[in-house]
Design a protein around this motif. Structure first.
Motif, mmCIF file in Angstrom:
data_model
loop_
_atom_site.group_PDB
_atom_site.id
_atom_site.type_symbol
_atom_site.label_atom_id
_atom_site.label_comp_id
_atom_site.label_asym_id
_atom_site.label_seq_id
_atom_site.Cartn_x
_atom_site.Cartn_y
_atom_site.Cartn_z
ATOM 1 N N GLU A 1 8.145 6.389 6.621
ATOM 2 C CA GLU A 1 7.540 5.071 7.142
ATOM 3 C C GLU A 1 8.388 3.847 6.133
ATOM 4 N N MET A 2 8.473 3.984 5.075
ATOM 5 C CA MET A 2 8.999 3.007 4.438
ATOM 6 C C MET A 2 10.661 2.796 4.562
ATOM 7 N N LEU A 3 11.219 4.127 5.027
ATOM 8 C CA LEU A 3 12.531 3.893 5.549
ATOM 9 C C LEU A 3 12.694 3.065 6.792
ATOM 10 N N ARG A 4 11.779 3.580 7.725
ATOM 11 C CA ARG A 4 11.591 2.840 9.033
ATOM 12 C C ARG A 4 11.479 1.335 8.773
ATOM 13 N N ARG A 5 10.781 0.875 8.093
ATOM 14 C CA ARG A 5 10.500 -0.575 7.674
ATOM 15 C C ARG A 5 11.668 -1.349 6.797
ATOM 16 N N GLY A 6 12.641 -0.241 6.250
ATOM 17 C CA GLY A 6 13.594 -0.907 5.718
ATOM 18 C C GLY A 6 13.284 -1.188 4.120
ATOM 19 N N MET A 7 12.272 -0.747 3.666
ATOM 20 C CA MET A 7 11.876 -0.725 2.324
ATOM 21 C C MET A 7 12.776 -0.129 1.187
ATOM 22 N N VAL A 8 13.063 -0.728 0.213
ATOM 23 C CA VAL A 8 14.018 -0.279 -0.817
ATOM 24 C C VAL A 8 13.082 0.516 -1.837
ATOM 25 N N PHE A 9 13.289 1.858 -2.110
ATOM 26 C CA PHE A 9 12.611 2.683 -3.078
ATOM 27 C C PHE A 9 13.523 3.716 -3.591
ATOM 28 N N SER B 1 0.927 -1.242 0.042
ATOM 29 C CA SER B 1 -0.023 0.006 -0.017
ATOM 30 C C SER B 1 0.642 1.243 0.257
ATOM 31 N N LEU B 2 1.890 1.174 0.865
ATOM 32 C CA LEU B 2 2.779 2.323 0.676
ATOM 33 C C LEU B 2 3.400 2.625 -0.620
ATOM 34 N N THR B 3 3.906 1.369 -1.275
ATOM 35 C CA THR B 3 4.657 1.603 -2.431
ATOM 36 C C THR B 3 3.442 2.063 -3.534
ATOM 37 N N MET B 4 2.373 1.754 -3.456
ATOM 38 C CA MET B 4 1.350 2.130 -4.560
ATOM 39 C C MET B 4 0.859 3.798 -4.045
ATOM 40 N N MET B 5 0.834 4.142 -2.812
ATOM 41 C CA MET B 5 0.796 5.457 -2.603
ATOM 42 C C MET B 5 1.732 6.325 -3.079
ATOM 43 N N TYR B 6 3.091 5.805 -2.920
ATOM 44 C CA TYR B 6 4.265 6.628 -3.267
ATOM 45 C C TYR B 6 4.248 6.692 -4.955
ATOM 46 N N ALA B 7 3.898 5.585 -5.541
ATOM 47 C CA ALA B 7 3.945 5.706 -7.054
ATOM 48 C C ALA B 7 2.975 6.686 -7.763
ATOM 49 N N ALA B 8 1.788 6.701 -6.812
ATOM 50 C CA ALA B 8 0.606 7.766 -7.203
ATOM 51 C C ALA B 8 1.304 9.261 -7.180
ATOM 52 N N VAL B 9 2.065 9.295 -6.067
ATOM 53 C CA VAL B 9 2.777 10.674 -5.837
ATOM 54 C C VAL B 9 3.589 10.849 -7.252
#
Length: 77
Positions: A55-63, A10-18
């Protein structure tokens, strides 16, 4: 918004929308039109993106971080 409540997807999708709204605005301006979403002119868009990034960084997500300067004119040298 409680970003912790969202899934990684969901976070990835919202970021892609921005990112998509920003790209659409930039394309419209390159063609001499008016930006539809006014992402660069509306501070809430940047705040939303920054909150998502946090939030994505907090979770360690790569983007890939959004380049807010892209599409903008540069200063003369």
């Amino acid at each position: 918004m409680n970003y912790q409540a969202f899934t990684n997807d969901s976070l990835t999708m919202m970021y892609a929308a921005v990112r998509g709204a920003l790209a659409a605005d930039d394309a419209a301006e390159r063609q001499g039109g008016e930006p539809m979403f006014k992402v660069r002119d509306t501070p809430e868009w940047k705040k939303h993106a920054a909150d998502l990034e946090s939030e994505m960084l907090r979770r360690g997500m790569v983007f890939e971080i959004i380049d807010w300067a892209e599409g903008q004119g540069s200063l003369p040298l």
